[in-house]
Design a protein around this motif. Structure first.
Motif, PDB file in Angstrom:
ATOM      1  N   GLY A   1      -0.962   3.153  -3.101  1.00  0.00           N
ATOM      2  CA  GLY A   1      -2.088   3.375  -2.128  1.00  0.00           C
ATOM      3  C   GLY A   1      -2.713   5.229  -3.686  1.00  0.00           C
TER       4      GLY A   1
ATOM      5  N   CYS B   1      -0.228  10.517  -1.717  1.00  0.00           N
ATOM      6  CA  CYS B   1      -1.147  10.120  -1.062  1.00  0.00           C
ATOM      7  C   CYS B   1      -2.431  10.945  -0.691  1.00  0.00           C
ATOM      8  CB  CYS B   1      -0.423   8.495  -0.207  1.00  0.00           C
ATOM      9  SG  CYS B   1       1.082   7.943  -0.919  1.00  0.00           S
TER      10      CYS B   1
ATOM     11  N   CYS C   1      -1.123   7.574  -5.571  1.00  0.00           N
ATOM     12  CA  CYS C   1       0.607   8.235  -4.757  1.00  0.00           C
ATOM     13  C   CYS C   1       0.837   8.251  -6.197  1.00  0.00           C
ATOM     14  CB  CYS C   1       1.202   7.332  -4.297  1.00  0.00           C
ATOM     15  SG  CYS C   1       0.056   6.494  -2.174  1.00  0.00           S
TER      16      CYS C   1
ATOM     17  N   GLU D   1      -1.955   8.041   4.459  1.00  0.00           N
ATOM     18  CA  GLU D   1      -1.662   7.125   4.529  1.00  0.00           C
ATOM     19  C   GLU D   1      -1.479   5.416   4.559  1.00  0.00           C
ATOM     20  OE1 GLU D   1       1.194   9.066   7.414  1.00  0.00           O
ATOM     21  OE2 GLU D   1       0.166  10.894   7.875  1.00  0.00           O
ATOM     22  N   TYR D   2      -0.784   4.900   4.125  1.00  0.00           N
ATOM     23  CA  TYR D   2      -0.922   3.540   3.940  1.00  0.00           C
ATOM     24  C   TYR D   2      -0.825   3.006   5.135  1.00  0.00           C
ATOM     25  CZ  TYR D   2       4.438   3.175   5.524  1.00  0.00           C
ATOM     26  OH  TYR D   2       5.422   2.825   6.415  1.00  0.00           O
TER      27      TYR D   2
ATOM     28  N   TRP E   1       0.850  -1.372   0.273  1.00  0.00           N
ATOM     29  CA  TRP E   1      -0.017   0.214  -0.110  1.00  0.00           C
ATOM     30  C   TRP E   1       0.679   1.021  -0.054  1.00  0.00           C
ATOM     31  CZ3 TRP E   1      -4.832  -0.523  -1.545  1.00  0.00           C
ATOM     32  CH2 TRP E   1      -5.530  -1.344  -1.657  1.00  0.00           C
TER      33      TRP E   1
ATOM     34  N   VAL F   1       7.836   8.702  -2.620  1.00  0.00           N
ATOM     35  CA  VAL F   1       6.777   8.675  -3.003  1.00  0.00           C
ATOM     36  C   VAL F   1       6.136   9.601  -2.622  1.00  0.00           C
ATOM     37  CG1 VAL F   1       4.145   7.613  -2.098  1.00  0.00           C
ATOM     38  CG2 VAL F   1       6.573   5.608  -1.580  1.00  0.00           C
TER      39      VAL F   1
END
Length: 90
Positions: free
Chosen positions: A24, A51, A27, A54-55, A20, A48
Motif C-alpha cells: 500500500g 501506511c 507502507c 489501511e489496506y 495491498w 507493516v
C-alpha cells in the motif's frame, strides 16, 4: 468475518494476505526474525507500519473500480450489439 484478523476471505484455510497490506501507499514492511515457531517455513513473518490508508479501504476502492468498469463495459457491449443489429436490419 472479522476485520481484525489477517485471514480475511480465506475461510481460515491459508495464511495468504492481501497484496495491498504489504504494498500500500507509504507502507514500510519489516521482516521479523526469528519467525515464531507456528509460522510456516514458506511464508515470511512481517510487520507493516506507516501506511497512509489501511489496506481494507484500498481493497474496497479497487473492487468498486472493477465493478464500475465491468458495468461500463457491459453497457457499451449492449450498445454495440444494438448498433450492429440495427445496421443488419436496414
Amino acid at each position: 468475518l472479522l476485520q481484525e484478523t489477517d485471514l480475511i476471505l480465506t475461510f481460515n484455510i491459508s495464511m495468504h494476505r492481501s497484496w495491498w497490506m504489504e504494498n500500500g501507499p507509504g507502507c514500510t514492511v519489516t521482516s521479523v526474525t526469528p519467525a515464531p515457531d507456528w509460522a510456516p517455513e514458506d511464508h515470511r513473518y512481517i510487520t507493516v507500519s506507516g501506511c497512509f490508508l489501511e489496506y481494507q479501504y484500498i481493497e474496497v476502492a479497487h473492487s468498486s473500480l472493477q465493478i464500475f468498469l465491468a458495468l461500463a463495459g457491459f453497457i457499451y457491449a449492449c450498445y454495440v450489439v444494438k448498433c450492429i443489429t440495427e445496421e443488419e436490419d436496414s
